[in-house]
Design a protein around this motif. Structure first.
Motif, short mmCIF file in Angstrom:
data_model
loop_
_atom_site.label_atom_id
_atom_site.label_comp_id
_atom_site.label_asym_id
_atom_site.label_seq_id
_atom_site.Cartn_x
_atom_site.Cartn_y
_atom_site.Cartn_z
N ASN A 15 22.60 31.77 43.40
CA ASN A 15 23.28 31.74 42.09
C ASN A 15 24.16 30.51 41.95
N LEU A 16 24.92 30.19 43.01
CA LEU A 16 25.76 29.00 42.96
C LEU A 16 24.91 27.73 42.87
N ARG A 17 23.83 27.72 43.61
CA ARG A 17 22.93 26.55 43.59
C ARG A 17 22.33 26.35 42.20
N GLN A 18 21.97 27.47 41.54
CA GLN A 18 21.38 27.38 40.21
C GLN A 18 22.39 26.84 39.20
N GLU A 19 23.64 27.32 39.29
CA GLU A 19 24.68 26.81 38.39
C GLU A 19 24.91 25.32 38.61
N LEU A 20 24.94 24.93 39.87
CA LEU A 20 25.13 23.51 40.19
C LEU A 20 23.94 22.69 39.71
N LEU A 21 22.76 23.27 39.85
CA LEU A 21 21.53 22.59 39.41
C LEU A 21 21.53 22.39 37.90
N ASN A 22 22.04 23.38 37.16
CA ASN A 22 22.10 23.27 35.70
C ASN A 22 22.98 22.10 35.28
N PHE A 23 24.14 21.98 35.90
CA PHE A 23 25.03 20.85 35.58
C PHE A 23 24.42 19.53 36.03
N ALA A 24 23.75 19.54 37.19
CA ALA A 24 23.10 18.31 37.66
C ALA A 24 22.05 17.85 36.66
N SER A 25 21.34 18.80 36.07
CA SER A 25 20.31 18.45 35.08
C SER A 25 20.94 17.81 33.85
N LEU A 26 22.08 18.35 33.44
CA LEU A 26 22.76 17.78 32.27
C LEU A 26 23.26 16.36 32.55
N ILE A 27 23.78 16.15 33.75
CA ILE A 27 24.27 14.81 34.12
C ILE A 27 23.10 13.83 34.20
N GLU A 28 21.99 14.29 34.77
CA GLU A 28 20.78 13.45 34.83
C GLU A 28 20.30 13.12 33.42
N LEU A 29 20.43 14.10 32.50
CA LEU A 29 20.01 13.88 31.12
C LEU A 29 20.89 12.83 30.45
N GLU A 30 22.18 12.87 30.79
CA GLU A 30 23.09 11.87 30.23
C GLU A 30 22.67 10.46 30.62
N LEU A 31 22.14 10.32 31.82
CA LEU A 31 21.72 9.00 32.29
C LEU A 31 20.58 8.45 31.45
N ASP A 32 19.73 9.36 30.94
CA ASP A 32 18.61 8.93 30.09
C ASP A 32 19.09 8.45 28.73
N PHE A 33 20.31 8.90 28.35
CA PHE A 33 20.85 8.51 27.05
C PHE A 33 22.11 7.67 27.22
N LEU A 81 27.70 10.38 40.74
CA LEU A 81 27.94 11.81 40.89
C LEU A 81 26.64 12.53 41.23
N ALA A 82 25.57 12.12 40.58
CA ALA A 82 24.28 12.79 40.76
C ALA A 82 23.80 12.69 42.20
N VAL A 83 24.11 11.59 42.88
CA VAL A 83 23.68 11.41 44.28
C VAL A 83 24.32 12.48 45.17
#
Length: 465
Positions: free
Chosen positions: A163-181, A430-432
């Motif tokens: 559950n903690l990993r999934q929450e962290l993964l969700n935020f990681a996805s958003l940060i990665e998405l920010e990099l695309d924009f 941060l993503a690293v």
């Protein structure tokens, strides 16, 4: 790594018994068993429903090997996720080997250590931490280690990490998405929520890491070293605790020249008692080696019983101060080590002396190992060492060194992310660190793994599990 072989192994302990169970798993498990099984009521195992038991005879070329019960489990609703048959036969070692050899001739191969559980993991029936708990459950030798393994096998620890990993993964996805924009300067991740998540994750990790101290000793047994001058009754105390003549007892000083160890379960907790050589100045080479080992055992012990002779502390006030001084010196030598002053041989004291000594040495516990006096109180002191509240309340406790190390590494990465977030570090940096934290968490549950890691883990299993 998923093998299409059909494997066979003895699932019960080797040797003679009332019954033995032979497990077969793989795509051809049911069809192969059906070829050599003649049901009492006719029919074929291939047409049998899953989770059914059938009485009949195992035969090869008209020769009957044994009357058996065959239990059919059809994949994916089985332990391994594959077709499985379990053959309950009579417990003769000859019959066991005859049946296993029969299946080998029919094209099965011998299962490797832990291969049934490995297949359960690879087929998604268990995650890696649950699979490791299976081995711990089999190896459990007392109520506490059994309960600890059972809690982990039920998946409470796994679910918490997932559950903690999934929450962290969700935020990681958003940060990665920010990099695309990046050029549009768009912000998808709520930095405040992200900071709160990181704080919560760090707290959970700290609690889990702190629980390892309890979990590890419950799993391996709590080591208690019995130390003191020669002839104070260390070996007698060990024998009294174990209720057997485990160590040699002699009036000659220096009888114990090596450490003697044995285990005892008290209140459902396993304790490892270590009788050591008496600590004194000596020119005897062999005894000096024993004394050096004594200090090694003190270093590794959770509790040190410093045993003294009641006759010695009864002599003079100076003698009592000398005993306290030796104990203080030992505490200085091993800071932070739990130490318990125990006065032995109170049976040799005259009437009225014990009550006086109890007042003069309030930090001591008075016993007679020879007469079994005060041992119940001593055992209560051992149990006071172990805070089993977390165990009885169902809190998550980790006992696996691999999980502990992975949590330490994940905590370090989360700390880097938190510091980077507070200092305004760019999203790509941060993503690293986030990816590294996710990697270490994935190692625990097996979402990220290697063949070498799996080989090391399952090599410790017994064949047939």
């Amino acid at each position: 790594m998923i093998s299409q072989d059909t494997i066979v192994a003895l699932a019960t302990a080797p040797g003679t018994g009332a019954i033995a169970v032979i497990r077969v798993s793989g795509p051809d498990a049911i069809s192969t068993t059906s070829q050599v099984f003649e049901p009492v009521r006719g029919g074929s195992l291939t047409k049998a429903s899953s989770h059914t038991v059938h009485l009949g005879y195992l035969k090869e070329d008209g020769r009957t090997l044994d009357q058996v019960l065959v239990t059919v489990f059809k994949g994916p609703n089985s332990y391994t996720g594959e077709h499985v048959t379990e053959i309950s036969c009579h417990g003769s070692p000859y019959i066991q080997q005859e049946i296993i050899q029969l299946f080998l001739r029919k094209g099965c191969r011998m299962a490797e250590a832990g291969e049934f559980t490995l297949r359960a993991f690879l087929n998604g029936k268990l995650d890696l931490s649950q699979a490791e708990a299976v081995a711990d459950l089999i190896a459990s030798e007392n109520a506490a280690s059994h309960q600890l393994a059972l809690q982990q096998m039920r998946g409470g620890f796994s679910n918490e990490i997932k559950n903690l990993r999934q929450e962290l993964l969700n935020f990681a996805s958003l940060i990665e998405l920010e990099l695309d924009f990046a050029e549009e300067d768009v912000e998808f991740a709520d930095k405040k929520q992200f900071s709160e998540l990181l704080t919560r994750i760090q707290q959970v990790f700290r609690n889990l890491i702190d629980s390892f101290a309890l979990g590890n000793v419950i799993k391996t047994g709590i080591p208690i070293a019995i130390v003191g001058e020669p002839n104070v009754g260390k070996s007698t105390l060990l024998n009294a605790l174990l209720n057997e003549e485990r160590a040699i007892v002699s009036p000659i000083p220096g009888t114990t020249r090596d450490t003697v160890e044995d285990e005892l379960v008290i209140g459902g907790i396993g304790f490892r008692f270590i009788d050591t050589a008496g600590i004194r100045e000596t020119v005897d080479v062999v005894e000096s080696i024993g004394i050096r080992k004594t200090h090694e055992k003190i270093e590794n012990a959770r509790l040190v019983i410093y045993l003294v002779d009641a006759k010695e502390v009864n002599l003079t006030q100076e003698k009592r101060k000398e005993v306290q001084g030796r104990l203080a010196l030992l505490k200085d030598q091993y800071p932070g080590k739990e130490m318990l002053l125990v006065v032995n041989k109170v049976d040799a004291l005259e009437d009225g002396v014990l009550s006086r000594l109890t007042e003069e040495i309030p930090n001591a516990l008075f016993i007679s190992a020879k007469e079994n006096k005060g041992l119940d109180t001593l055992k209560d002191q051992f149990l006071n060492l172990v805070n089993t509240g977390a165990l009885t309340s169902g809190d998550t406790i980790i006992s696996n060194t691999r999980h502990y190390n992975a949590l330490i590494r994940a905590t370090e990465e989360i700390r880097k992310v938190q510091e980077g977030l507070e200092s305004g570090l760019s999203g790509d940096l941060l993503a690293v660190d986030i990816r590294q934290a996710l990697y270490h968490l994935g190692e625990i549950t097996g979402e990220i793994t290697t063949d070498d890691l799996l080989g090391n883990i399952f090599a410790n299993f017994c064949i047939g599990k």
